[in-house]
Design an enzyme around this catalytic site. Sequence first.
Site, PDB file in Angstrom:
ATOM      1  N   GLU A   2      -4.266   1.887  -7.364  1.00 55.61           N
ATOM      2  CA  GLU A   2      -4.617   3.010  -6.507  1.00 55.61           C
ATOM      3  C   GLU A   2      -3.661   4.167  -6.783  1.00 55.61           C
ATOM      4  O   GLU A   2      -2.584   4.243  -6.171  1.00 55.61           O
ATOM      5  CB  GLU A   2      -4.522   2.604  -5.031  1.00 55.61           C
TER       6      GLU A   2
ATOM      7  N   HIS B 193       0.844  -1.198   0.000  1.00 56.39           N
ATOM      8  CA  HIS B 193       0.000   0.000   0.000  1.00 56.39           C
ATOM      9  C   HIS B 193       0.879   1.248   0.000  1.00 56.39           C
ATOM     10  O   HIS B 193       1.988   1.246   0.535  1.00 56.39           O
ATOM     11  CB  HIS B 193      -0.922  -0.004   1.215  1.00 56.39           C
TER      12      HIS B 193
END
Length: 257
Positions: free
Chosen positions: A177, A102
Site C-alpha cells: 500500500e 498499516h
Amino acid sequence: MPPLTRPRRIVGVSLKMYFDLPSTLSYVRGMLQLDGLAWNARLDLFVIPDFVALVSAAEILQPSSILLGAQDTHWEDKGAFTGEVSPVVLQQAGAKLVELGHAERRALFGETDESVAKKAGAAARNGLVPLVCIGERTHNTTSPSAAVGAAISECTPQVTSVLAAVPDDSEVILAYEPVWAIGAKEPADADHVVNVTKELRRLAGGRKGVTRILYGGSAGPGTFAKIAEGVDGLFLGRFAHDMQNLKKVIEEVGGAK
C-alpha cells in the site's frame, strides 16, 4: 512466474473505525451473501472489523468460508499491557488473520519495522496469519524507474524484518500500500505496482510457507486486471464499505484469468 505456481487469490476489506457495532454486524451479515458463489472456488475472502465486534462476527461467519481478521495485536501473549489485545485472545475469539503495520498505525502510533515484525512473530506463533502492510511514504516523480527503485529500497527492510520474525513455513500476506496512494482518487500506476510487487515476491521466494501479495491504495473495479501479474488480490478500504462495490471487485478478481 508460471500461473500454476501462484498462490490462491484473496480479497478483503478493513472496516477501520468507521462503523458502530450494529452497522459492523450488519455488514458482516451482508458478506454471507457473497460466500459460496461460483467464483469463490478461486479466491479467499476476508473482513477485518474492530476488536469489539470480533466475537459476534465470528459467530455470524462460522458457517461460511469467509476469514475473520483483527486490526492489530500485541507482541506478547499476556502481561501488564493495559489497552492492548493478546494474539492468544484474538485466536480464541475466532480471528484467522491479523492486520499489522498499516500506514496509519506507523504514522499515528509510532509503529516501526521492529515492532511490526515482533507482532508478526506473535501472530504466527498463535496460529494467526500476519497480514503486513508495507509501502513507501513518498512518491519519487523523477522517473518511473526512480519511483520503483525508491519504493523497493523503502519496502525491503519492512519485508525482510517480518520474514525474519516468522517461521519459514508459516503463511504470510504482504499488502503493498503506497502511502501516497491511500485515499487518492486513483490507485498507483499499474506498471509501478507490478514492478514493486515482483521484487517483493522475489524477497519471499525462498520461503517454504505461502506468501500472498495484495495491493491496497484506492483499489476498485478494474484495478486487479491491470496488476494481476504482480499480485494475488486486493485489500480494500472505504470503497468496499458499500457491499455492491465489494461484490463487483470480488467478481472481477475471481473471474480474471
